[in-house]
Design a protein around this motif. Structure first.
Motif: not given
Length: 475
Positions: A162-165, A168-169, A171-172, A242, A246, A250
């Protein structure tokens, strides 16, 4: 809004008087938007659609070839592990930003000129995100393992980081696509009801009626519609800022010279808006030429305003380019100095890809400067040419960021040239075929202009002769 609902809301003594705006009746707007869908398919549409479908099939064939043979068919190597696939992913995500910006932010700021272009821009957003989603899926190598990207435990009971961007991609982009679909479809409902009421065949009447969700244009329905549209616009606005921020993480959260910079989030957002508006103009100007009835709805005023936004965001992007060079020089970090001044600018001729950097600078910084001249902003040929330059320049921007930073990093012993293979080239071309095929289908079967919103903001020719036009399509 359906014509039946307009008749119910109009006073009896005015029902026989056409509601006119700028010497055009409101019914004229409905007719011109609807006849594009209702008329027979023009020959030029088939001449464009068939090659686009064939190009899309070529791209899908290349994807199938890569899946069956592995990522070794790409031109990537041990040094440049992210190349055309991630370049194209960021490129398509950037294009998808203009639609939500036009629909959400300009709606919240009450910019009336957005009404003629917002629906086509929203559709462009959806199709661009679909094309972007292809590349992370094939980049994992084993496509059947792509579900590992999702935040669910795999067969070993291990959760993604979950700390990886990169997570996050997921989710975003998925949230952005979901909200964009809802926003686009909600705005379509009143015009789908108009097509349902005008349809002559039972099949069309059933299809449009099914997706119109029983819309009748009552006051209660309009009240709920306005609230839903406002809430979706408010939800979409932070997503515009956002999602590409996000995507920039990366790169920005790494320690690689050329990536490790805090300017990336605003720089990527400005670049996405910049490239997105250029793609809107690239699509809408030919559509306006092919459908002359759009002349009075997509006017020079719309083109002028979009050209101004391209000029503004292009200037911001140019400022970011110069700030990257200045910070590298001011910080005196030898690795940053090499990446920006040697590998990209090619000060001492050491830049393998300096030609791409100069293409990026010309297309993104120099070419939009012609928009300082008003006659250029309102000249369709000039605007189209500059928009094409911007599209090319934004692709080169992503290529320069990704490939130049990886090809010549900390250790000269690990430097390696990157050359794309034919699989990568045709996969990228295939995504253009997918994008254009979907957009042509959208133009053919759905109203390309938001008719009821155009009516709502059209100034009345004689306000004492009839009710305010917002009665027919207020929101």
């Amino acid at each position: 809004m359906s014509e039946a609902a307009v008749t119910l809301e109009t006073p009896k003594e005015l029902q026989r008087v056409p509601l006119v705006t700028n010497e055009r009746s409101l019914h004229w707007i409905t007719d011109n938007v609807s006849t594009i869908v209702e008329a027979r398919t023009p020959i030029w549409w088939w001449l464009m659609f068939i090659p686009c479908v064939l190009l899309a099939l070529v791209g899908l064939t290349c994807i199938g070839y890569q899946i069956s043979n592995g990522v070794g068919v790409w031109g990537e190597n041990k040094t440049v592990g992210w190349a055309w696939d991630i370049t194209n992913f960021v490129f398509w995500i950037g294009i998808g930003h203009a639609g939500t910006l036009i629909s959400a932010i300009l709606f919240l700021t009450r910019q009336k000129w957005r009404t003629s272009i917002n629906r086509a821009a929203e559709a462009m957003t959806l199709f661009a995100v679909i094309c972007a989603g292809i590349f992370p899926g094939i980049h994992v190598g084993r496509v059947w393992m792509a579900w590992f990207l999702a935040p669910i435990p795999n067969s070993y009971g291990i959760w993604p980081n979950f700390r990886s961007p990169l997570l996050w991609d997921v989710f975003a982009v998925s949230t952005y696509f979901t909200v964009s679909v809802l926003f686009w479809y909600t705005g379509l409902i009143p015009d789908l009801a108009s097509l349902r009421d005008r349809a002559k065949s039972r099949v069309k009447k059933f299809a449009y009626g099914l997706f119109a969700l029983g819309w009748r244009g009552s006051n209660r329905q309009w009240r709920h519609y306005e609230m839903a549209y406002l809430l979706l616009a408010g939800l979409s606005t932070p997503l515009v800022l956002s999602v590409h921020s996000v995507v920039s993480f990366d790169f920005a959260t790494s320690i690689l010279p050329g990536w490790h910079t805090t300017i990336f989030p605003p720089y990527f957002v400005a670049g996405a808006i910049f490239g997105g508006f250029a793609m809107v103009l690239t699509i809408m100007l030919p559509a306006r030429l092919l459908y002359p009835q759009l002349d009075d709805m997509v006017t020079r005023q719309h083109v002028d305003k979009m050209a101004k936004i391209i000029l503004l965001t292009g200037t911001i992007v140019g400022y970011a380019y110069l700030m990257e060079l200045f910070i590298a020089y001011y910080g005196q970090n030898k690795y940053e100095l090499f990446t920006f001044l040697e590998a990209r600018v090619g000060v001492h001729g050491k830049g393998w890809y300096s030609w791409a950097y100069y293409c990026m600078m010309f297309c993104n910084v120099i070419s939009p400067q012609v928009f300082w001249i008003k006659s250029t902003r309102t000249n369709y040929i000039w605007v189209f040419v500059v928009s094409m330059f911007v599209n090319v320049g934004m692709w080169f921007e992503r290529f320069v960021i990704i490939v130049t930073s990886l090809a010549q990093d900390f250790l000269p012993s690990s430097w390696h040239h990157y050359h794309p293979s034919w699989v990568e080239i045709w996969t990228f071309c295939g995504t253009f075929g997918i994008f254009l095929s979907l957009f042509l289908l959208f133009m053919r079967f759905l109203p390309m202009i938001c008719a009821f919103e155009v009516k709502a903001v059209t100034p009345a020719a004689d306000p004492h002769a009839h009710p305010h036009p917002a009665k027919e399509g207020q929101h």
